[in-house]
Design a protein around this motif. Structure first.
Motif, PDB file in Angstrom:
ATOM      1  N   ASP A  55       0.842  -1.199   0.000  1.00 30.12           N
ATOM      2  CA  ASP A  55       0.000   0.000   0.000  1.00 30.12           C
ATOM      3  C   ASP A  55       0.877   1.248   0.000  1.00 30.12           C
ATOM      4  O   ASP A  55       0.824   2.072   0.916  1.00 30.12           O
TER       5      ASP A  55
ATOM      6  N   ARG B 247      -0.043   5.002   0.904  1.00 30.25           N
ATOM      7  CA  ARG B 247      -0.179   5.461   2.292  1.00 30.25           C
ATOM      8  C   ARG B 247       1.066   6.211   2.761  1.00 30.25           C
ATOM      9  O   ARG B 247       1.028   6.877   3.805  1.00 30.25           O
TER      10      ARG B 247
ATOM     11  N   ASP C 106       0.483   9.775   3.380  1.00 30.92           N
ATOM     12  CA  ASP C 106      -0.234  10.149   4.601  1.00 30.92           C
ATOM     13  C   ASP C 106      -1.345  11.148   4.288  1.00 30.92           C
ATOM     14  O   ASP C 106      -1.457  12.210   4.920  1.00 30.92           O
ATOM     15  N   ASP C 107      -2.184  10.791   3.307  1.00 34.00           N
ATOM     16  CA  ASP C 107      -3.290  11.651   2.892  1.00 34.00           C
ATOM     17  C   ASP C 107      -4.579  10.833   2.975  1.00 34.00           C
ATOM     18  O   ASP C 107      -4.827   9.961   2.126  1.00 34.00           O
ATOM     19  N   PRO C 108      -5.428  11.045   3.988  1.00 33.16           N
ATOM     20  CA  PRO C 108      -6.662  10.261   4.136  1.00 33.16           C
ATOM     21  C   PRO C 108      -7.573  10.343   2.918  1.00 33.16           C
ATOM     22  O   PRO C 108      -8.227   9.350   2.564  1.00 33.16           O
ATOM     23  N   LEU C 109      -7.642  11.510   2.271  1.00 32.32           N
ATOM     24  CA  LEU C 109      -8.493  11.645   1.096  1.00 32.32           C
ATOM     25  C   LEU C 109      -7.987  10.761  -0.039  1.00 32.32           C
ATOM     26  O   LEU C 109      -8.779  10.121  -0.748  1.00 32.32           O
TER      27      LEU C 109
ATOM     28  N   ASP D 179      -6.340   7.962   0.323  1.00 31.03           N
ATOM     29  CA  ASP D 179      -6.705   6.594   0.705  1.00 31.03           C
ATOM     30  C   ASP D 179      -8.148   6.296   0.322  1.00 31.03           C
ATOM     31  O   ASP D 179      -8.470   5.212  -0.197  1.00 31.03           O
ATOM     32  N   GLN D 180      -9.014   7.247   0.563  1.00 32.47           N
ATOM     33  CA  GLN D 180     -10.437   7.074   0.249  1.00 32.47           C
ATOM     34  C   GLN D 180     -10.639   6.915  -1.253  1.00 32.47           C
ATOM     35  O   GLN D 180     -11.426   6.058  -1.701  1.00 32.47           O
TER      36      GLN D 180
ATOM     37  N   ARG E  61      -9.449   3.379  -2.420  1.00 31.89           N
ATOM     38  CA  ARG E  61     -10.406   2.327  -2.063  1.00 31.89           C
ATOM     39  C   ARG E  61     -11.628   2.370  -2.969  1.00 31.89           C
ATOM     40  O   ARG E  61     -12.129   1.326  -3.412  1.00 31.89           O
TER      41      ARG E  61
END
Length: 484
Positions: A59, A62, A65-68, A70-71, A74
């Motif tokens: 992965d 990751r 380190d950006d949550p958006l 990651d979204q 997915r």
């Protein structure tokens, strides 16, 4: 069947059962490029501190380190059409493996018929005409094919390797989609940054134009300076639409990757103003890890395995096919069905064989050529993977060096522009000199922003070349592992 006949049949079956699968047993050839020591070595990192020899995580996105982000990844893995297509191709290949795997199962069948008619007396060596009667037949058959020469075994091996190649194709689709999502996301963010930089340059030039107009109105300037300032202002204004188009195109591609219509994205995606940055050097591993991880290498190796198994299938077709069968039932007049006189049964082996012809031998040679071609293709994929990765590492190192130089150039141009702007406003510097400094700064800012975008693209390209983003162990669907 007499005792002697039974013993002879059993002896024949025992003799044939001692046969083994014909054709070569698969293993990666010793002459394959992937077995060469140099193919397993570490990469030349060219003393680049932005990369390391650490193992690459699956992965890799990751690391930003950006949550958006990651979204988005997915969502793309769930809704992308190319991933769905590759998955259904894998399903089809897996079911093909299931058909080959179960081809040697015991086959059980039944039949029945009912008719009213008249039998031929002549056929029964009778001289009197037989009456019209009700005729019936009912029975069961059982068959089992002995895979004495490995035809079914090799076909199963070929189908399993093909299914594993389809699994690698699914991994390729996933890896590619992940890289495309990250690439379009960072491109949209960089386009916003470039648009902001262009807007700042335009604001500076607009203020310069205002100063030129005020000086001209106060009798301290001239019309030429005003015209030049206005021309530069409009030139900078013309640079805004391309960045807006670039951002819109990246967002449209991103929506398509997620399986959505253009514009159907969370508002936070379009609002991204700064592209995510890596907080650590890119882990690249070594050549051995790369060749195990890249799905196109795995697919090429599995295609070689399938082509090798096909040689066994073609060779086995030159040998006899032996099967065991049994049947039992009743045949006769309907009113006598079930009586001993209508009972029938049979049991015994069946052997079918034709003497090998030039067609059969040519078929074997054709499959051998196919295996040689698959090996050549496998070697080519391995060499291309190593070449691509090493090339991207070199390009990334060069772009980093260029970026550092451009950053120093931008800092110097910024200092010069600020000083020139102050001197011009105080009337101690000619406008032309001040305008040149502003142009130099604007060009430096744009070039540096383009370089930053280029570095982000280099990182994504490198991650894609390294095969990061998915592995068979993590990505295999339930049941598919049975084909491995």
């Amino acid at each position: 069947m007499s005792r002697t006949s039974r013993c002879a049949s059993l002896a024949l079956i025992a003799l044939l059962s001692g046969c083994s699968a014909v054709g070569p047993d698969y293993q990666v050839p010793d002459e394959a490029v992937i077995k060469q020591e140099k193919a397993q070595q570490s990469f030349d990192l060219a003393d680049n501190a932005a990369v390391s020899a650490s193992p690459l995580p699956d992965d890799w996105w990751r690391l930003y380190d950006d949550p958006l982000l990651d979204q988005l990844v997915r969502a793309a893995l769930d809704g992308n059409r190319d991933v769905r297509l590759a998955y259904h191709n894998l399903r089809r290949a897996y079911e093909g493996y299931q058909m080959a795997h179960h081809a040697q199962e015991v086959e059980i069948g039944g039949s029945g018929s009912l008719a009213r008619g008249q039998l031929s007396s002549e056929a029964l060596a009778l001289h009197e005409k037989l009456p019209v009667m009700n005729l019936a037949d009912a029975g069961l058959t059982v068959g089992y094919q002995l895979d004495l020469f490995g035809k079914l075994q090799r076909a199963t091996e070929s189908a399993a390797a093909s299914a594993q190649s389809s699994q690698a194709a699914l991994d390729t689709a996933r890896i590619t989609v992940v890289a495309q999502v990250v690439r379009d996301y960072v491109e949209a963010c960089h386009a916003t940054e470039e648009l902001h930089i262009a807007g700042q340059s335009l604001d500076i030039q607009q203020r310069q134009l205002d100063v030129a107009e005020r000086l001209f109105a106060g009798g301290r300037g001239n019309q030429i300076d005003v015209a030049r300032a206005r021309a530069q202002t409009e030139a900078l204004r013309a640079e805004l639409p391309p960045f807006e188009t670039k951002k819109a195109a990246a967002l449209y591609r991103l929506a398509a990757l997620l399986g959505r219509t253009p514009g159907d994205l969370p508002p936070t995606v379009a609002a991204c103003t700064h592209a995510p940055q890596l907080s650590q050097p890119i882990p690249v591993g070594d050549g051995a890890a790369l060749l195990k991880r890249r799905p196109d290498v795995r697919a090429a190796e599995r295609q070689l395995a399938a082509a090798t198994a096909d040689i066994g299938v073609a060779t086995a077709m030159m040998y006899p096919e032996v099967s065991l069968g049994a049947s039992a039932g009743y045949t006769g007049m309907l009113e006598h069905m079930g009586d001993p006189i209508t009972r029938r049964w049979a049991f015994g082996p069946h052997i079918a064989w034709h003497f090998p012809t030039q067609v059969d031998r040519a078929r074997v040679r054709a499959t051998e050529a196919g295996a040689d071609a698959a090996l050549a293709r496998f070697d080519g994929v391995v060499l291309e993977a190593l070449r691509e990765t090493q090339t991207l590492l070199a390009r990334y190192a060069d772009d980093l060096q260029r970026n550092r130089a451009l950053r120093q150039s931008r800092d110097a141009a910024k200092a010069a522009a600020e000083y020139s702007r102050t001197l011009y406003q105080e009337g101690r510097l000619a406008y032309l000199d001040s305008l040149d400094a502003e142009r130099t700064l604007a060009a430096s800012e744009a070039t540096l922003a383009a370089s930053e975008a280029r570095l982000s693209q280099d990182q994504v390209d490198l991650f894609l070349a390294l095969g990061g983003g998915w592995t068979t162990a993590a990505g295999a669907e339930p049941g598919v592992a049975a084909a491995h």
